[in-house]
Scaffold this motif. Structure first.
Motif: not given
Length: 76
Positions: A24-27, A29, A58
């Protein structure tokens, strides 16, 4: 592994909080539809509060999580 699942789906299914946070921290979805559900739906269905806390950290609205949980309860 189910066809259509992304790494985040797999991490949520395994309840691997460390992997979920990294993804999640790297994007990754949070709303991406997988083979059966999206990651936030999977976390709600599994009562995985620790994963929902990561999602809210996030940007997932806590009220969305709670209303989704309520709608699941009502549909059962």
């Amino acid at each position: 592994v189910r066809y259509g699942d992304a790494p985040l789906h797999i991490a949520v299914r395994a309840r691997n909080a460390e992997a979920v946070e990294v993804l999640v921290s790297k994007g990754a979805d949070i709303s991406a539809k997988g083979a059966q559900a999206d990651p936030k739906q999977m976390a709600v269905q599994a009562n995985a509060e620790n994963l929902l806390n990561i999602f809210t950290k996030y940007g997932l609205s806590l009220s969305l999580s709670l209303s989704f949980s309520l709608s699941l309860s009502l549909s059962l």
